[in-house]
Write an enzyme that holds these catalytic residues in place. Sequence first.
Site, PDB file in Angstrom:
ATOM      1  CB  CYS A  95      -0.943   0.002   1.126  1.00 61.19           C
ATOM      2  SG  CYS A  95      -0.365   0.204   2.766  1.00 61.19           S
ATOM      3  CG  ASP A  96       4.137   0.987   2.413  1.00 62.76           C
ATOM      4  OD1 ASP A  96       3.382   0.340   2.564  1.00 62.76           O
ATOM      5  OD2 ASP A  96       5.494   1.135   3.003  1.00 62.76           O
ATOM      6  CB  ALA A  97       3.540   0.969  -4.092  1.00 65.08           C
ATOM      7  CG  PHE A 118       2.758   9.122  -0.447  1.00 63.37           C
ATOM      8  CD1 PHE A 118       2.090   9.841   0.136  1.00 63.37           C
ATOM      9  CD2 PHE A 118       4.115   9.028  -0.473  1.00 63.37           C
ATOM     10  CE1 PHE A 118       2.604  11.250   0.453  1.00 63.37           C
ATOM     11  CE2 PHE A 118       4.784  10.354  -0.213  1.00 63.37           C
ATOM     12  CZ  PHE A 118       4.117  11.348   0.263  1.00 63.37           C
TER      13      PHE A 118
END
Length: 369
Positions: free
Chosen positions: A158-160, A162
């Site tokens: 999920c960081d990707a 951003f």
Amino acid sequence: MLTLALFPGVGLLAQAVPARPTVKQVKADMKRVADWQIGHFADEFRIRRGKKPPRGLGDWTNGALYVGMVKWAEIAGDDAYYGWLKKLSERQQWKLPQRVYHADDHCVGQLYLELYRKYGEAHMIAPTQAQLDRIMAATPTRDLKWKHVVSQDRWSWCDALFMAPPLWAKMSAVADDPKYRDWMFHEFQATTDYLFDKEEQLYFRDSRFFDQRHDGNKVFWARGNGWVFGGLALILPEIPKPSEQYDYFVGIYKQMAEKLVSIQTPEGYWPMSLLEADAYPTPETSGTGFNCFGLAWGINNGVLDRATYEPAVLKAWSALTRCITEEGMLGYVQPIGAAPGQAWPDKTEVYGAGAFLAAGAELVHLLEK
């Protein structure tokens, strides 16, 4: 277990909704954090020498700092901050790091596009645009199951969301070409279909967390969801409206906003495991900063009701400022990781400062309205 009682300066008691700070007060806190971070920017390279490879100027950690720093530069009334960012970009030769497909190595490109918007020099974005064209010409098709290195050619964590999607959206706007936005939209949908829990309105960090439970609770990492929520606040300004794409992104954004406000702690933070405030009582400022930024953006742009959501922004900002040391360092930033963990009053990371500065910039706009 760590408790708030161990941390001087951070109150145990629930905080009433604080009074609105003045624009002057917010800018003063932003300047303290920005100046401290610039003054200590080289430390992260020295700390890791001999232990790990030093981080590059284009590392994702710095890319997240630049997102907030450029927002501070826009309102600081001092072009020295733009000068600092421009000098770092020149040292990078306006290039993205080496991993062609890896989202983390795309984050710094957001800075290049914002500097292009200010200075209008085509060489600032040419290498980034060429790399995005290369990616579209040979789009990876592997599945999104987390396999670490081999799964990171796509946005399988999920960081990707951003790190990369805002860059693609900005490139579409700058180049006046929808192909970048359309490619990003397809990939964002694939990641959301895979990682978004519709029941909880939150994102799993990656597929390893689908079946994890802690004391019966699903594990949703605070900064991981902060990455997504802050990323949406960077994507949405670049999407034409009305459009199917805008409706899609704003729909996810509103679901997350509703959920995040409902689980904000009385002290104003978000716990490192979002559904487990009792198990993670330590303040954490990076996830809180990104959530504060995202909520303030929604109010400023008419997406969220001010009366409903402003109290959460004010509580979050008050919580963040209580974690600034006398010298100007933002403490309680959880170290690099991929799951809930620990944070300490004397530990920071550059991405925490980036989140803080982004939040402060939106709060200034909110207060000025």
